[in-house]
Design an enzyme around this catalytic site. Structure first.
Site, PDB file in Angstrom:
ATOM      1  N   ASN A   1       3.749   1.577  17.888  1.00 62.60           N
ATOM      2  CA  ASN A   1       3.390   0.548  16.911  1.00 62.60           C
ATOM      3  C   ASN A   1       4.019  -0.766  17.361  1.00 62.60           C
ATOM      4  OD1 ASN A   1       2.922  -1.095  14.730  1.00 62.60           O
ATOM      5  ND2 ASN A   1       4.314  -0.019  13.333  1.00 62.60           N
TER       6      ASN A   1
ATOM      7  N   HIS B   1       1.839   1.385   6.417  1.00 57.81           N
ATOM      8  CA  HIS B   1       3.151   1.056   6.994  1.00 57.81           C
ATOM      9  C   HIS B   1       3.950   0.241   5.975  1.00 57.81           C
ATOM     10  CE1 HIS B   1       6.292  -0.665   9.462  1.00 57.81           C
ATOM     11  NE2 HIS B   1       6.064   0.323  10.306  1.00 57.81           N
TER      12      HIS B   1
ATOM     13  N   GLU C   1       8.210   8.044   7.435  1.00 57.79           N
ATOM     14  CA  GLU C   1       8.941   6.916   8.017  1.00 57.79           C
ATOM     15  C   GLU C   1       9.763   6.235   6.917  1.00 57.79           C
ATOM     16  OE1 GLU C   1       7.599   4.509  11.563  1.00 57.79           O
ATOM     17  OE2 GLU C   1       7.175   3.116   9.957  1.00 57.79           O
TER      18      GLU C   1
ATOM     19  N   SER D   1      13.518   4.210  14.172  1.00 53.72           N
ATOM     20  CA  SER D   1      14.561   4.108  15.208  1.00 53.72           C
ATOM     21  C   SER D   1      14.511   5.255  16.220  1.00 53.72           C
ATOM     22  CB  SER D   1      15.957   4.021  14.581  1.00 53.72           C
ATOM     23  OG  SER D   1      16.090   2.831  13.837  1.00 53.72           O
TER      24      SER D   1
ATOM     25  N   GLY E   1       8.399   2.070  17.190  1.00 60.50           N
ATOM     26  CA  GLY E   1       8.207   0.620  17.052  1.00 60.50           C
ATOM     27  C   GLY E   1       8.876  -0.104  18.203  1.00 60.50           C
ATOM     28  N   GLY E   2      10.089  -0.591  17.964  1.00 60.27           N
ATOM     29  CA  GLY E   2      10.810  -1.414  18.948  1.00 60.27           C
ATOM     30  C   GLY E   2      10.795  -0.848  20.366  1.00 60.27           C
TER      31      GLY E   2
HETATM   32  P1  PGA Z   1      11.174   1.379  14.932  1.00 58.08           P
HETATM   33  O1  PGA Z   1       9.829   1.096  14.099  1.00 58.08           O
HETATM   34  O2  PGA Z   1      10.870   2.456  15.929  1.00 58.08           O
HETATM   35  O3  PGA Z   1      11.486   0.056  15.607  1.00 58.08           O
HETATM   36  O4  PGA Z   1      12.211   1.784  13.975  1.00 58.08           O
HETATM   37  C1  PGA Z   1       9.025   2.128  13.664  1.00 58.08           C
HETATM   38  C2  PGA Z   1       7.910   1.579  12.800  1.00 58.08           C
HETATM   39  O5  PGA Z   1       8.154   0.623  12.034  1.00 58.08           O
HETATM   40  O6  PGA Z   1       6.782   2.098  12.830  1.00 58.08           O
END
Ligand code: PGA
Length: 258
Positions: free
Chosen positions: A9, A102, A171, A217, A238-239
């Site tokens: 994402n 989301h 999530e 995360s 995400g990141g």
């Molecule tokens: P993250 O984001 O892996 O940076 O925590 C996940 C997301 O928001 O889908």
């Protein structure tokens, strides 16, 4: 290993098409090595057209295990809806999946469960697989209550057959890397949440075969702690999905799960 699903994402990143092509190119080069992983990359809308060319021309027009996802979808069809992107537009670029619900959209943008429900129906109607994201906002929230509430509203009026075509990601908002003082959920607790989701779906729809994922995360060092559980079909990243080398590393680690 059963097939695992890794969803990238990208959110509203990166800033330029050049960067998007670079990150995407690296991701599909890695993804191609691991046939048993289904990699779904969800870039911003404006990059879909160019990135679709990379997916579909990669293997003589035969995408094997890499798919394009959108980060949102409009619930209606073409018409007087300024700023919206309906399913038929997304389909032209080979979009096969879409993130719906989301927390950025639920809480920052203010999307209601009613809208989420309409978007899931629109995606299913266009044969685009919805990736429904659910989870509590604060660590202290009554998690099961939140999940019961979100799942019953978001999936209202959807048939058991259709439910099996939806991916459901747990999530928790507090675990997302960009939140202040965020921490990943523990794998045991995330597994517990997935079991709660399965229980709710089994109770409401009498089906056991729902595909559940975890997001929040997830990185190269912890992805196997979540995905080693057979109940955990995949992860939403995400990141770390924007960091080329790390994303390749995540796919490698997942490919090594027994
Ligand atoms: P993250 O984001 O892996 O940076 O925590 C996940 C997301 O928001 O889908």
């Amino acid at each position: 290993m059963n097939t695992k699903i890794v969803i990238a994402n990208w959110k509203a990143n990166p800033a330029t098409l050049d960067e998007a092509q670079e990150i995407f190119g690296a991701a599909i080069t890695s993804a191609k090595k691991y046939e048993k992983i289904k990699t779904i990359i969800c870039p911003p809308f404006v990059f879909l057209e160019e990135l679709a060319k990379l997916v579909y021309f990669y293997d003589n027009n035969q995408p094997v295990n890499t798919f394009l996802g959108a980060q949102d979808i409009f619930w209606g069809k073409t018409g007087p809806y300024t700023g919206e992107i309906p399913a038929e537009m997304l389909r032209q670029f080979g979009v096969s999946h879409v993130l719906i619900g989301h927390s950025d959209r639920r809480y920052t943008i203010g999307e209601s469960d009613e809208v989420i429900n309409k978007k899931i129906k629109a995606a299913l109607g266009a044969e685009i697989t919805p990736i429904l994201l659910v989870g509590e906002k604060e660590r202290t929230d009554a998690r099961e209550d939140v999940l019961v509430d979100q799942l019953s509203r978001d999936l209202e009026g959807i048939s058991p057959d259709q439910i099996t075509n939806i991916l459901i990601a747990y999530e928790p908002v507090w675990a997302i890397s960009t939140q202040k003082d965020s921490q990943p959920d523990t794998p045991e607790s995330a597994l517990e949440a997935v079991k709660i989701i399965k229980k709710i779906i089994a109770k409401n729809y009498k089906i056991e075969t729902i595909n559940c994922l975890y997001g929040g995360s997830v990185n190269e060092n912890n992805v196997d702690d979540y995905l080693k559980y057979p109940e955990m079909v995949g992860a939403v990243i995400g990141g770390a999905s924007l960091r080329k080398d790390e994303f390749g590393g995540i796919l490698k680690v997942v490919s090594e799960i027994e």
